[in-house]
Design a protein around this motif. Structure first.
Motif, PDB file in Angstrom:
ATOM      1  N   ALA A  52       7.576  -3.032 -19.252  1.00  9.01           N
ATOM      2  CA  ALA A  52       6.473  -2.374 -19.963  1.00  9.01           C
ATOM      3  C   ALA A  52       5.120  -2.741 -19.349  1.00  9.01           C
ATOM      4  CB  ALA A  52       6.516  -2.756 -21.447  1.00  9.01           C
ATOM      5  N   THR A  53       4.949  -4.018 -19.013  1.00  8.91           N
ATOM      6  CA  THR A  53       3.659  -4.460 -18.475  1.00  8.91           C
ATOM      7  C   THR A  53       3.429  -4.005 -17.035  1.00  8.91           C
ATOM      8  OG1 THR A  53       4.790  -6.558 -18.114  1.00  8.91           O
ATOM      9  CG2 THR A  53       3.216  -6.479 -19.920  1.00  8.91           C
ATOM     10  N   THR A  69       2.765   4.217 -21.497  1.00 10.81           N
ATOM     11  CA  THR A  69       2.512   2.795 -21.716  1.00 10.81           C
ATOM     12  C   THR A  69       1.703   2.549 -22.986  1.00 10.81           C
ATOM     13  OG1 THR A  69       1.670   0.787 -20.662  1.00 10.81           O
ATOM     14  CG2 THR A  69       0.428   2.786 -20.274  1.00 10.81           C
ATOM     15  N   GLY A  70       1.924   1.396 -23.598  1.00  5.64           N
ATOM     16  CA  GLY A  70       1.216   1.049 -24.831  1.00  5.64           C
ATOM     17  C   GLY A  70      -0.262   0.798 -24.576  1.00  5.64           C
ATOM     18  N   LYS A  71      -1.073   1.107 -25.590  1.00  3.16           N
ATOM     19  CA  LYS A  71      -2.511   0.842 -25.500  1.00  3.16           C
ATOM     20  C   LYS A  71      -2.763  -0.654 -25.273  1.00  3.16           C
ATOM     21  CE  LYS A  71      -6.725   1.276 -28.260  1.00  3.16           C
ATOM     22  NZ  LYS A  71      -7.250   1.617 -29.604  1.00  3.16           N
ATOM     23  N   ASP A  72      -1.901  -1.500 -25.847  1.00  5.22           N
ATOM     24  CA  ASP A  72      -1.991  -2.948 -25.649  1.00  5.22           C
ATOM     25  C   ASP A  72      -1.887  -3.310 -24.163  1.00  5.22           C
ATOM     26  OD1 ASP A  72       0.620  -1.852 -26.134  1.00  5.22           O
ATOM     27  OD2 ASP A  72       1.463  -3.858 -26.109  1.00  5.22           O
ATOM     28  N   VAL A  73      -0.876  -2.738 -23.519  1.00  4.70           N
ATOM     29  CA  VAL A  73      -0.645  -3.011 -22.090  1.00  4.70           C
ATOM     30  C   VAL A  73      -1.800  -2.472 -21.248  1.00  4.70           C
ATOM     31  CG1 VAL A  73       0.862  -2.397 -20.144  1.00  4.70           C
ATOM     32  CG2 VAL A  73       1.863  -3.109 -22.320  1.00  4.70           C
ATOM     33  N   LEU A  74      -2.297  -1.279 -21.629  1.00  2.00           N
ATOM     34  CA  LEU A  74      -3.401  -0.658 -20.894  1.00  2.00           C
ATOM     35  C   LEU A  74      -4.681  -1.487 -20.973  1.00  2.00           C
ATOM     36  CD1 LEU A  74      -3.371   3.170 -21.520  1.00  2.00           C
ATOM     37  CD2 LEU A  74      -3.602   1.985 -19.327  1.00  2.00           C
ATOM     38  N   GLU A 176      -5.639 -10.943 -39.922  1.00  2.00           N
ATOM     39  CA  GLU A 176      -6.645  -9.994 -39.408  1.00  2.00           C
ATOM     40  C   GLU A 176      -5.921  -8.823 -38.753  1.00  2.00           C
ATOM     41  OE1 GLU A 176     -10.162 -10.295 -39.072  1.00  2.00           O
ATOM     42  OE2 GLU A 176     -10.589 -12.401 -38.622  1.00  2.00           O
ATOM     43  N   HIS A 177      -6.416  -7.615 -39.030  1.00  2.94           N
ATOM     44  CA  HIS A 177      -5.933  -6.413 -38.338  1.00  2.94           C
ATOM     45  C   HIS A 177      -6.890  -6.175 -37.176  1.00  2.94           C
ATOM     46  CE1 HIS A 177      -5.494  -2.130 -37.520  1.00  2.94           C
ATOM     47  NE2 HIS A 177      -4.370  -2.115 -38.220  1.00  2.94           N
ATOM     48  N   ILE A 178      -6.385  -6.219 -35.948  1.00  2.39           N
ATOM     49  CA  ILE A 178      -7.298  -6.067 -34.799  1.00  2.39           C
ATOM     50  C   ILE A 178      -7.471  -4.604 -34.406  1.00  2.39           C
ATOM     51  CG2 ILE A 178      -7.722  -6.668 -32.378  1.00  2.39           C
ATOM     52  CD1 ILE A 178      -6.353  -9.324 -32.837  1.00  2.39           C
ATOM     53  N   MET A 179      -6.376  -3.907 -34.154  1.00  5.46           N
ATOM     54  CA  MET A 179      -6.489  -2.479 -33.797  1.00  5.46           C
ATOM     55  C   MET A 179      -5.129  -1.793 -33.900  1.00  5.46           C
ATOM     56  SD  MET A 179      -6.707  -2.481 -29.613  1.00  5.46           S
ATOM     57  CE  MET A 179      -7.984  -3.705 -29.442  1.00  5.46           C
ATOM     58  N   ASN A 180      -5.155  -0.487 -34.137  1.00  6.46           N
ATOM     59  CA  ASN A 180      -3.920   0.287 -34.107  1.00  6.46           C
ATOM     60  C   ASN A 180      -3.509   0.510 -32.656  1.00  6.46           C
ATOM     61  OD1 ASN A 180      -3.626   0.590 -36.887  1.00  6.46           O
ATOM     62  ND2 ASN A 180      -5.056   2.309 -36.920  1.00  6.46           N
ATOM     63  N   ILE A 181      -2.205   0.539 -32.437  1.00  8.22           N
ATOM     64  CA  ILE A 181      -1.652   0.684 -31.088  1.00  8.22           C
ATOM     65  C   ILE A 181      -0.656   1.842 -31.075  1.00  8.22           C
ATOM     66  CG2 ILE A 181      -0.159  -0.419 -29.350  1.00  8.22           C
ATOM     67  CD1 ILE A 181      -2.799  -1.913 -29.496  1.00  8.22           C
ATOM     68  N   SER A 182      -0.724   2.656 -30.010  1.00  4.51           N
ATOM     69  CA  SER A 182       0.322   3.656 -29.769  1.00  4.51           C
ATOM     70  C   SER A 182       0.418   3.803 -28.249  1.00  4.51           C
ATOM     71  CB  SER A 182      -0.037   4.986 -30.431  1.00  4.51           C
ATOM     72  OG  SER A 182      -1.290   5.428 -29.955  1.00  4.51           O
ATOM     73  N   SER A 183       1.357   4.613 -27.789  1.00  2.84           N
ATOM     74  CA  SER A 183       1.522   4.742 -26.341  1.00  2.84           C
ATOM     75  C   SER A 183       0.803   5.962 -25.801  1.00  2.84           C
ATOM     76  CB  SER A 183       3.004   4.794 -25.962  1.00  2.84           C
ATOM     77  OG  SER A 183       3.556   3.508 -26.042  1.00  2.84           O
ATOM     78  N   ARG A 184       0.356   5.851 -24.558  1.00  2.00           N
ATOM     79  CA  ARG A 184      -0.415   6.900 -23.890  1.00  2.00           C
ATOM     80  C   ARG A 184       0.251   7.351 -22.609  1.00  2.00           C
ATOM     81  NH1 ARG A 184      -6.187   5.997 -25.602  1.00  2.00           N
ATOM     82  NH2 ARG A 184      -5.720   5.418 -27.729  1.00  2.00           N
ATOM     83  N   LEU A 185      -0.079   8.580 -22.223  1.00  2.00           N
ATOM     84  CA  LEU A 185       0.327   9.073 -20.913  1.00  2.00           C
ATOM     85  C   LEU A 185      -0.727   8.628 -19.910  1.00  2.00           C
ATOM     86  CD1 LEU A 185       2.516  10.901 -19.611  1.00  2.00           C
ATOM     87  CD2 LEU A 185       0.933  12.803 -19.895  1.00  2.00           C
ATOM     88  N   VAL A 186      -0.289   8.048 -18.794  1.00  2.00           N
ATOM     89  CA  VAL A 186      -1.221   7.669 -17.731  1.00  2.00           C
ATOM     90  C   VAL A 186      -0.814   8.383 -16.451  1.00  2.00           C
ATOM     91  CG1 VAL A 186      -1.936   5.451 -18.689  1.00  2.00           C
ATOM     92  CG2 VAL A 186       0.084   5.543 -17.223  1.00  2.00           C
ATOM     93  N   VAL A 187      -1.806   8.764 -15.658  1.00  2.13           N
ATOM     94  CA  VAL A 187      -1.566   9.599 -14.485  1.00  2.13           C
ATOM     95  C   VAL A 187      -2.312   9.018 -13.285  1.00  2.13           C
ATOM     96  CG1 VAL A 187      -1.854  11.941 -13.541  1.00  2.13           C
ATOM     97  CG2 VAL A 187      -1.379  11.645 -15.988  1.00  2.13           C
ATOM     98  N   ASN A 188      -1.650   8.990 -12.143  1.00  2.00           N
ATOM     99  CA  ASN A 188      -2.291   8.584 -10.885  1.00  2.00           C
ATOM    100  C   ASN A 188      -3.237   9.698 -10.454  1.00  2.00           C
ATOM    101  OD1 ASN A 188      -2.301   8.871  -7.780  1.00  2.00           O
ATOM    102  ND2 ASN A 188      -1.745   6.729  -8.086  1.00  2.00           N
TER     103      ASN A 188
END
Ligand code: ADP
Ligand code: MG
Length: 214
Positions: A52-53, A69-74, A176-188
């Motif tokens: 994932a990372t 990829t997850g917003k966390d990883v991004l 503490e709630h820091i932020m909502n996370i979901s996955s995104r499409l990333v493109v070269n």
């Protein structure tokens, strides 16, 4: 050839319906096969399985044209050089601070105490506590963050939470709630210029499937 980078598990599973909406069917089950490159029903599309990372890295350096990829990883990666056209709203969870029930986190924050925080997400944690003006000593871990407070190594953790069952099983409480996370499409970005039509087709199909405009 379009190469799509995915990680096994939740992201792979939740991307399959989006691929189906684009007419793409992965021909092997990653849980059963040892292959790292999976063919699809379309000759011009293949899937590569990476940690994932590592997904943003593969897409950044052109090992894959697109990835999920997850917003966390991004955020941890920094996202440099990646075009991020779409929030896919899959693999939803949130980033939180959690501590043992016996640690009075709010009091420690109020008193300006230094807090030791264990996490895999050091960039997110550093920014979050800096914005709050809380002094933290961060300990970088690669897994099982829950163990750090239980062994006395840290006062609190920063980790992803979905149901809260893992926290509960380890006597930790979300503070503490820091932020909502979901996955995104990333493109070269270079791939998008060279292979505009097939990549656009995938972006548009995914966008239609998740009900968002591009
Ligand atoms: P790894 O175990 O290799 O670190 P995971 O498969 O646990 O990776 O997580 C991959 C991605 O899925 C994370 O980066 C995050 O965006 C998302 N994710 C992680 N945990 C959860 C969860 N509990 N619920 C929903 N999505 C999650
Ligand atoms: Mg995991």
């Amino acid at each position: 050839m379009i190469t799509l980078a995915l990680s096994k598990g939740r992201i792979f599973d939740e991307t399959l319906p989006l691929l189906a909406a684009a007419g793409i069917e992965v021909l092997e089950d990653p849980e059963k096969s040892r292959k790292l490159i999976l063919p699809t029903n379309q000759d011009g599309v293949r899937v590569v399985l990476v940690r994932a990372t590592d997904v943003p890295t593969y897409v950044e350096y052109g090992g894959a044209d697109i990835g999920v990829t997850g917003k966390d990883v991004l955020i941890e990666h920094g996202g440099a050089g990646l075009y991020q056209p779409l929030d896919l709203r899959i693999a939803q969870c949130h980033m939180a601070v959690a501590a043992p029930a016996g640690f009075d986190y709010l009091r420690a924050v109020r008193q300006g105490s230094r807090i030791t925080v264990a996490t895999k997400y050091t960039a997110i944690a550093r920014n979050f506590f800096a914005d709050k003006g809380v002094h933290v000593d961060l300990i970088k871990l690669y897994g099982s963050m829950e163990l750090a407070p239980l062994t006395g190594m840290a006062d609190a953790i920063v980790d992803l939470v979905s149901t809260g069952k893992t926290l509960k099983a380890n006597n930790l409480v979300e503070v503490e709630h820091i932020m909502n996370i979901s996955s995104r499409l990333v493109v070269n970005q270079a791939a998008l210029k060279l292979k505009t039509a097939p990549i656009r087709r995938i972006i548009d199909s995914f966008a239609a499937a998740v009900g968002s405009a591009t």
